[in-house]
Design an enzyme around this catalytic site. Structure first.
Site, short mmCIF file in Angstrom:
data_model
loop_
_atom_site.label_atom_id
_atom_site.label_comp_id
_atom_site.label_asym_id
_atom_site.label_seq_id
_atom_site.Cartn_x
_atom_site.Cartn_y
_atom_site.Cartn_z
N LEU A 71 -12.48 30.72 11.29
CA LEU A 71 -13.28 29.53 11.93
C LEU A 71 -12.27 28.39 12.32
O LEU A 71 -12.25 27.88 13.53
CB LEU A 71 -14.10 29.06 11.01
N HIS A 72 -11.15 28.22 11.70
CA HIS A 72 -10.25 27.33 11.94
C HIS A 72 -9.65 27.58 13.40
O HIS A 72 -9.55 26.99 14.32
CB HIS A 72 -9.07 27.11 11.03
N ARG A 73 -9.23 29.12 13.60
CA ARG A 73 -8.80 29.62 14.87
C ARG A 73 -9.81 29.62 16.02
O ARG A 73 -9.72 29.44 17.12
CB ARG A 73 -8.04 30.84 14.47
N HIS A 113 -11.28 22.58 4.76
CA HIS A 113 -11.58 23.80 3.95
C HIS A 113 -13.05 23.80 3.39
O HIS A 113 -13.19 23.96 2.26
CB HIS A 113 -10.64 24.13 2.84
N ASN A 156 -12.62 30.22 5.98
CA ASN A 156 -12.13 28.84 6.55
C ASN A 156 -10.92 29.26 7.87
O ASN A 156 -10.80 28.67 8.91
CB ASN A 156 -11.56 28.10 5.88
N GLY A 157 -10.18 30.22 7.54
CA GLY A 157 -9.04 30.42 8.44
C GLY A 157 -9.34 31.04 9.69
O GLY A 157 -9.00 30.47 10.70
N ASP A 173 -14.95 30.77 1.74
CA ASP A 173 -14.41 31.78 2.24
C ASP A 173 -14.54 31.79 3.88
O ASP A 173 -15.64 31.32 4.30
CB ASP A 173 -14.61 33.43 1.71
#
Length: 514
Positions: free
Chosen positions: A349-351, A340, A346-347, A344
């Site tokens: 970018l993770h996908r 993380h 992160n979610g 802000d």
């Protein structure tokens, strides 16, 4: 007792580390080592113990072995058992080596200089701690694999002549998640889903494939925002879709991730861009005091540069390239979201990192993006359980205090918890998502477009109708099982005769079953 050992190895117990055993049994391997050396480390998903039955079985987070499997109650005995039956837990091993000090490992090697387990431990000590042991180079013993490929997914490896081992770890000391072999993962890898996807689209006309790809790309972008509880305007969805469509073209490093974060955030007036400069957590705040209530605590901001560099090295390094692309994508993407690194974004970018790996490794058919985010959105509860499969075990070993800004300050060294995690549940979940896109989403969307094109062509021979109304008519029929509703007959399509409606419904049914 061994150096660094806090208490003797346990005898039969009914509960250990807050985890009940199915039967009273003797903890062995990592369970015994964590307990005896009082290691503050996330507990492995499955622990081992010696039970009274002459049958090996698994239940309630434990694998119970038979009395004949019981190791000698010593550091050597339990370490050998762990490597032989439980695979590598790098976070446990590194913390254990720090607790025992170098002499304990030197003694193990000197006692069995040609032993494969001793030489593997010797290599792992020096690899994890970057500290050479006071031992001469090995001159005898068959070269041993550091990772048992029957237990965990490994790379092709490179030879370490000093230890007479082959280093087939999938990462580097800076970042090396591990994935266990499971029947589900073996089956998925054997299916060769990338090749299946290419067969699915092989006979599709070029224009149909292009429209299918465009729809799936937009669907994935929209779903990625929805997972975060956002409903942005269409132009922002399209912009992020364009970014996803370019995934895999540039190496992922700190500079690239920061560039992507700027695109994700858009309006950055209230968000710090770049790596965090303070703690971070996922969770809620107390409504009265504003104190943090974390479900997950992110990596310390002081550790972020090294962790991101390690993650980038994993992605670009030759070792991880031997992994199936979906396994590599799971390790990279879920490792990123646990770290993380940003305040802000992160979610999403993770996908994005999932798309990056699949595209960069040639897993996707050219020009096509699997709508993984759309499947995740459909399976959001399962997705959260997968994230929590490590976050909950991690949270118990992060010492923190609240700050006056409603944030957290981490008080202990946690970097290794993010470097070395078990990505097995994440890999299984991601494979299920990718398989769903190939088995269901891709053929369904192609079928939808074929039906729409046939319906449109047939309707044009019956009636002149503007594209807007034709789209609406098709959507109404699709939503109502092929029948035009009473409301639609009386309102939007009141001008149609009963005979025309009957012919239109027959045309729709014909195209649906063509």
């Amino acid at each position: 007792m061994e150096q660094g050992q806090k208490k003797p190895f346990s005898g039969p117990v009914s509960v250990l580390h807050g985890r009940w055993l199915p039967k009273t049994a003797v903890p062995v391997g990592y369970a015994a080592l964590i307990d005896a050396f009082d290691l503050a480390v996330p507990i492995p998903i499955t622990l081992a113990a010696i039970g009274p039955r002459h049958k090996v079985y698994q239940a309630e987070g434990w694998k119970l072995y038979t009395p004949r499997h019981e190791p000698e109650a010593s550091l050597t005995g339990h370490l050998t058992f762990a490597l032989r039956y439980e695979g590598l837990d790098l976070a446990v091993l590194k913390m254990l080596f720090r607790a025992t000090g170098p002499e304990a490992v030197v003694e193990i090697v000197r006692a069995a200089p040609t032993g494969a387990y001793a030489r593997r431990l010797w290599f792992l000590y020096e690899w994890l701690l970057d500290q050479p042991l006071d031992l001469p180079n090995a001159t005898r013993g068959t070269y041993a694999l550091v990772v048992d490929p029957e237990q965990q997914w490994a790379s092709e490896g490179e030879t370490s002549s000093r230890h007479r081992v082959k280093n087939n770890l999938p990462g580097t000391p800076a970042w090396c998640p591990m994935i266990f072999r499971t029947p589900e993962l073996d089956d998925f890898v054997a299916r060769n889903l990338g090749e299946e996807a290419r067969r699915v689209i092989a006979e599709a006309p070029a224009d149909l494939l292009a429209r299918t790809a465009a729809f799936l790309l937009l669907k994935d972008s929209r779903s990625s925002f929805q997972i975060e509880g956002e409903d942005p305007p269409q132009d922002r969805i399209q912009r992020w879709g364009q970014v996803i469509g370019e995934a895999g073209r540039r190496p992922v490093d700190r500079m690239e991730l920061e560039r992507l974060q700027r695109i994700v955030i858009g309006d950055a007036r209230f968000v710090h861009l770049g790596l965090r400069q303070e703690g971070g957590f996922v969770g809620e705040h107390d409504r009265v005091s504003g104190a943090p209530i974390p479900d997950h605590i992110s990596a310390r901001h002081e550790d972020l540069p090294d962790l991101i560099d390690g993650l980038a090295a994993f992605d670009q390094g030759p070792a991880a390239r031997h992994l199936d692309p979906v396994l590599a994508a799971a390790a990279l993407a879920f490792g990123f979201v646990y770290i993380h690194p940003f305040e802000d974004g992160n979610g999403r970018l993770h996908r994005y990192l999932i798309h990056h790996v699949l595209a960069e490794r040639g897993f996707n058919p050219p020009g096509l993006v699997f709508p993984v985010s759309a499947v995740i959105l459909d399976r959001i509860d399962e997705y959260r359980r997968v994230l929590e499969s490590y976050s909950r075990r991690l949270l118990a070993h992060v010492r923190w205090r609240p700050t006056d800004r409603g944030n957290v300050e981490v008080l202990n060294d946690t970097a290794d918890f993010y470097r070395y995690f078990d990505a097995t549940p994440h890999a299984e979940f991601l494979f299920r998502c990718v398989a769903r896109t190939i088995d269901v989403d891709l053929p369904e969307e192609a079928r939808f477009l074929r039906t729409y094109d046939g319906f449109r062509a047939g309707l044009s021979l019956m009636i002149d109708m503007p594209d807007r109304l034709l789209d609406l008519l098709f959507r109404f029929l699709r939503q109502n099982g092929g029948t035009l509703s009473k409301r639609a007959r009386e309102k939007e399509f009141a001008a149609l005769t009963e005979d025309e409606i009957a012919r239109i419904e027959a045309l729709y049914a014909e195209q649906r079953h063509d």
